[in-house]
Design an enzyme around this catalytic site. Structure first.
Site, mmCIF file in Angstrom:
data_model
loop_
_atom_site.group_PDB
_atom_site.id
_atom_site.type_symbol
_atom_site.label_atom_id
_atom_site.label_comp_id
_atom_site.label_asym_id
_atom_site.label_seq_id
_atom_site.Cartn_x
_atom_site.Cartn_y
_atom_site.Cartn_z
ATOM 1 N N SER A 124 39.739 -6.061 14.260
ATOM 2 C CA SER A 124 40.820 -5.091 14.285
ATOM 3 C C SER A 124 41.526 -4.999 15.632
ATOM 4 C CB SER A 124 40.270 -3.731 13.855
ATOM 5 O OG SER A 124 41.304 -2.871 13.501
ATOM 6 N N LYS A 131 39.994 -8.592 10.226
ATOM 7 C CA LYS A 131 40.454 -7.327 9.647
ATOM 8 C C LYS A 131 41.868 -7.059 10.142
ATOM 9 C CE LYS A 131 39.737 -2.421 9.263
ATOM 10 N NZ LYS A 131 41.094 -2.102 9.776
ATOM 11 N N ASP A 174 49.204 -15.824 21.072
ATOM 12 C CA ASP A 174 50.550 -16.193 20.628
ATOM 13 C C ASP A 174 51.517 -16.359 21.787
ATOM 14 O OD1 ASP A 174 49.698 -16.220 18.052
ATOM 15 O OD2 ASP A 174 50.970 -14.582 17.339
#
Length: 474
Positions: free
Chosen positions: A311, A336, A322
């Protein structure tokens, strides 16, 4: 801390990650940021369609049957609470009903503050063992040490007690006393009476290893960002600004507060999206952007992840990956990628925790049920000594030339015996802490990168050109 540029936001956002069937991990809550604007889509969803009359009639019939024909009388409150639990738990593994106790626990866990003694504990052989006292707390001031065993809390023996039971008995209103019996080593237990105080859980721990800063984030509570800022400042001070890079350890971190995850990721970024969420109908409900100012000054970062990183941990890892800001090392994360909203009910003592959105990394990836793949896959491993005969070196050869400084080779060999491959492993086996292979790989990588960036010293010797005369035959 840098200011976060917010789009629309939903109230009481939570990130949780249960581990194991039916288990529930700590949740997290968020309140809207000042100046945040709620999206039209979010507002439209608040107006639910009328409930199907036939479905409602079915529920009413079941309730009536239980109230009138069940073998024992059941209070209406218990029946309704059971129905509510059933509705929510049938939705997904993360939606649930929070009764008074569960709701209070979540508020404590996410605030990172509570009335207690300030001891991190575990259970070993049926006894409560101190992992470490938290600095500047009643426990640390009383001299509690790692490895101490708590054998009694008040008049109650702790043998067979769960961690939750032990924690509940040591926590309490600030200013109230509690007596514990402590056994240290082979000595007889001795009593300690401590006064409970406000304790701030350590969501961030840090240390240095060589010229590398190691930062361990265990959860995302209201204390996490301030703890990170303190860690970065202390590491910079201790290494006098000569920091090769940072290892950020998110392994086995189940998540926590959304805004803390956003803030932590923003600490390593100068610009760009950190995370976005989409609710019902795949409508984007919020987007979080980084503000200028990398708190590390652009130093290299390696993030450690594993199957317990979930999470909020995955939000941080995904954002840094990224943007190419960090190298992820370890194993596949938990996966998750959903958002839970904790909504207090009218009484204020109960709440509903319900999945309301999915979140996406800056590149638009959803990691739900997939997880984040590290850039460098490294399984946790154990390093063991290997028996191997030490190889001979130049200095071991009879009559070997001495070095530039005139030191004889034999003398140097005696003072600096050959190190076989077994030496490093033996040293690791002899250390007090268990060897962490993944962490060692991360530290080695940063150390190597720093060494590669160092300018080569100009120490090339001046060679004298000599004319070699070949012998001629007669």
């Amino acid at each position: 801390m840098k200011r976060i540029l917010l789009g629309a936001t939903l109230p009481f956002l939570a990130f949780v990650a249960p581990f194991g069937a039916g288990a529930t991990s700590p949740s997290a809550t968020e309140t809207p940021a000042a100046g945040a604007v709620t999206s039209a889509a979010a507002g439209q969803r608040a107006a639910a369609d009328p409930i199907d009359a036939e479905a409602m009639n079915l529920l009413q019939q079941v309730l009536d049957r239980v109230r009138s024909q069940y073998v024992d009388t059941v209070p209406d409150e218990k029946i309704i609470e059971a129905a509510v639990k059933g509705i929510l738990t049938s939705l997904d593994p993360h939606s649930s009903y929070l009764d008074t106790s569960s709701y209070a626990d979540i508020r404590v866990q996410t605030s990172g503050e509570f009335g207690g003694l300030g001891i991190e504990i575990t259970v070993e052989d049926g006894l409560v063992k101190v992992v470490s006292p938290i600095d500047d707390t009643p426990a640390s001031r009383a001299g509690i040490k790692p490895g101490d065993l708590i054998v009694k809390i008040g008049d109650e023996a702790v043998q067979g007690m769960t961690i939750k039971d032990a924690v509940e008995r040591m926590r309490g209103p600030v200013g109230t006393p509690v007596t514990i019996s402590v056994r240290r080593g082979e000595d007889e237990p001795f009593p300690l009476t401590l006064e409970r105080a406000v304790v701030r859980s350590q969501a961030v721990k840090y240390e240095t290893e060589g010229n590398v800063g190691y930062i361990r984030i265990t959860s995302f509570t209201e204390q996490t960002q301030s703890g990170l800022e303190k860690a970065l400042a202390e590491i910079e001070r201790k290494l006098d600004g000569r920091v090769a890079g940072y290892v950020v350890d998110l392994r086995n971190n189940p998540g926590g507060l959304l805004m803390q995850a956003v803030s932590v990721a923003d600490s390593f970024l100068d610009s760009g999206t950190i995370v976005s969420t989409r609710g019902r109908g795949d409508v984007e409900t919020q987007r979080f952007e980084a503000a200028p100012g990398d708190l590390t000054g652009g130093r290299p970062v390696i993030v450690l992840v594993n199957g317990g990183s979930a999470s909020a941990s995955e939000i941080v890892a995904g954002a840094l990956q990224d943007h190419g800001r960090a190298v992820l090392l370890g194993t596949q994360s938990f996966g998750k990628g959903s958002v839970q909203t904790i909504m207090p009910l009218i009484s204020g003592k109960h709440a509903v925790k319900m999945t309301t959105a999915r979140y996406y990394t800056p590149s638009g990836r959803s990691i739900q049920a997939v997880g984040i793949t590290p850039d460098i896959s490294v399984e946790q491993a154990k390093l063991e000594p290997v028996e191997q005969t030490a190889a001979r070196r130049e200095a071991d050869l009879p009559g070997a030339l001495g070095g530039k400084n005139g030191e004889r080779a034999a003398d140097h060999a005696a003072e600096h015996p050959a190190d076989g491959p077994e030496t490093a492993a033996t040293a690791v086996a002899a250390t007090e802490k268990p060897f962490d292979y993944q962490r060692a790989r991360a530290v080695d990588l940063l150390t190597g990168m720093a060494a590669f960036r160092q300018p080569v010293m100009q120490t090339t010797p001046q060679f004298v050109e000599q004319k070699l005369t070949e012998p001629t035959g007669s």
